[in-house]
Design an enzyme around this catalytic site. Structure first.
Site, PDB file in Angstrom:
ATOM      1  N   ARG A 237       5.825 -13.686  -3.365  1.00  0.00           N
ATOM      2  CA  ARG A 237       6.048 -12.298  -2.991  1.00  0.00           C
ATOM      3  C   ARG A 237       6.714 -11.579  -4.165  1.00  0.00           C
ATOM      4  NH1 ARG A 237       2.700 -12.803   0.173  1.00  0.00           N
ATOM      5  NH2 ARG A 237       2.670 -12.325   2.413  1.00  0.00           N
ATOM      6  N   GLU A 266       3.475  -2.556  -4.509  1.00  0.00           N
ATOM      7  CA  GLU A 266       2.019  -2.735  -4.565  1.00  0.00           C
ATOM      8  C   GLU A 266       1.338  -1.568  -3.868  1.00  0.00           C
ATOM      9  OE1 GLU A 266       1.048  -6.600  -2.976  1.00  0.00           O
ATOM     10  OE2 GLU A 266       2.273  -7.647  -4.461  1.00  0.00           O
ATOM     11  N   HIS A 285      -2.998  -8.972  -6.162  1.00  0.00           N
ATOM     12  CA  HIS A 285      -2.694  -9.755  -4.956  1.00  0.00           C
ATOM     13  C   HIS A 285      -3.978 -10.372  -4.395  1.00  0.00           C
ATOM     14  CE1 HIS A 285       0.539 -10.080  -1.587  1.00  0.00           C
ATOM     15  NE2 HIS A 285      -0.198 -11.177  -1.649  1.00  0.00           N
TER      16      HIS A 285
END
Length: 324
Positions: A237, A266, A285
């Site tokens: 993360r 993000e 991601h």
């Protein structure tokens, strides 16, 4: 009468039909307050909630008094207020096992791409810079036989250790909340404290969830302890890492390079200094982002919700105490 659920993720037809065989399904684009208000009656009567990436908090739960189970199409759930669900006896289901191998592939790809400078040199070729035999300015560093340090020895950490040990003959160090005997037996992995791992590892791979304890676990102090030749990989993360400290470590040559699948914010800002560094491989991601695995995650989440609303929470339940 079938139980009703809210679906806030587009599913393939076959999975949608599977849901509709069990539930009355209301599809919404998101969980924004205006969406909830527009479908107030459906939210108020829904016993199930299925989707991903949206915030599930107390304010939403107040609008869903009948909710019994929430199913997220992800392994992580830092966007969900689990304590609030548990207090209301709502179980949270997730999809941990189906993405393990795919995410481990992504981590390995980041290690290889960063060490061998695959993205950087590929872009130079496309820019027409390959005009003669290449020299040291184009070289990367080896991966095989280098020491891998894994921070977080869960399912993905185990799958990564397997690839590194058997595929690349890498000694494996690991740091986790507890010893992992299987990793030590199968991969000759060595448990050590975090400082020792940072000092000895050539690759530091972070595969941690975001918790109060892990937020900014990696900052200036940790990067200063790493080898100047070390490559840092984050596939857990983003907020586990103090991004400003990482940027400074890269700019100051405290570490060699970084491969990043996750970020503090993000999508990553187009103004981030990380995007101007040739020794950074940044991807959006994509850890579990293959067609096969994303389908399997959706299928797992559908089955999880069906099971949960039938009282079956033996697997994939984050907070089984909520059913107690």
């Amino acid at each position: 009468m079938k139980p009703s659920i809210i679906l806030y993720k587009t599913l393939p037809d076959d999975l949608l039909h599977r849901l509709e065989a069990h539930f009355t399904v209301t599809q919404v684009p998101n969980l924004h307050p205006e969406t909830v208000a527009r479908h107030a009656q459906a939210f108020a009567s829904a016993q199930g909630l299925l989707g991903t990436s949206e915030t599930v908090n107390r304010a939403l739960l107040e609008k869903m008094p009948a909710l019994r189970a929430a199913s997220t199409i992800s392994v992580g759930y830092d966007n969900v207020e689990v304590d609030a669900l548990t207090a209301r006896k709502i179980v949270l289901m997730h999809t941990p096992a189906v993405l393990t191998e795919t995410v481990a592939d992504t981590v390995m790809a980041l290690m290889l791409a960063t060490a061998r400078r695959v993205v950087d040199v590929a872009e130079r070729v496309k820019a027409g810079e390959w005009t003669e035999s290449i020299g040291p300015a184009w070289f990367g560093v080896d991966v095989h036989h280098k020491t891998l340090g894994i921070v977080g020895m869960g399912r993905i950490g185990m799958a990564l250790a397997q690839r590194a040990h058997f595929g690349f003959t890498m000694p494996v160090l690991y740091h986790a909340r507890r010893r992992h005997q299987e990793a030590e037996d199968r991969f000759n992995a060595r448990y050590c404290d975090l400082d020792t791992l940072l000092q000895e590892a050539d690759f530091v791979c972070v595969i941690l969830p975001l918790t109060a304890e892990t937020r900014h676990l990696f900052g200036a102090t940790q990067f200063a302890r790493m080898k100047s030749s070390a490559i840092f990989i984050n596939a857990g993360r983003g907020p586990v890492v103090d991004e400003n400290a990482l940027i400074a470590a890269l700019q100051n040559g405290e570490i060699y390079a970084a491969g990043l699948d996750v970020f503090e914010q993000e999508p990553l800002s187009v103004d981030s200094p990380l995007l101007n560094m040739s020794n950074v491989v940044a991807v959006p991601h994509i850890g579990s982002a293959t067609h096969e695995t994303r389908y399997n995650m959706m299928a797992c989440a559908v089955d999880n919700l069906i099971d949960a609303l039938q009282g079956k929470i033996e697997k994939n339940c984050v907070n089984p105490q909520a059913a107690g």
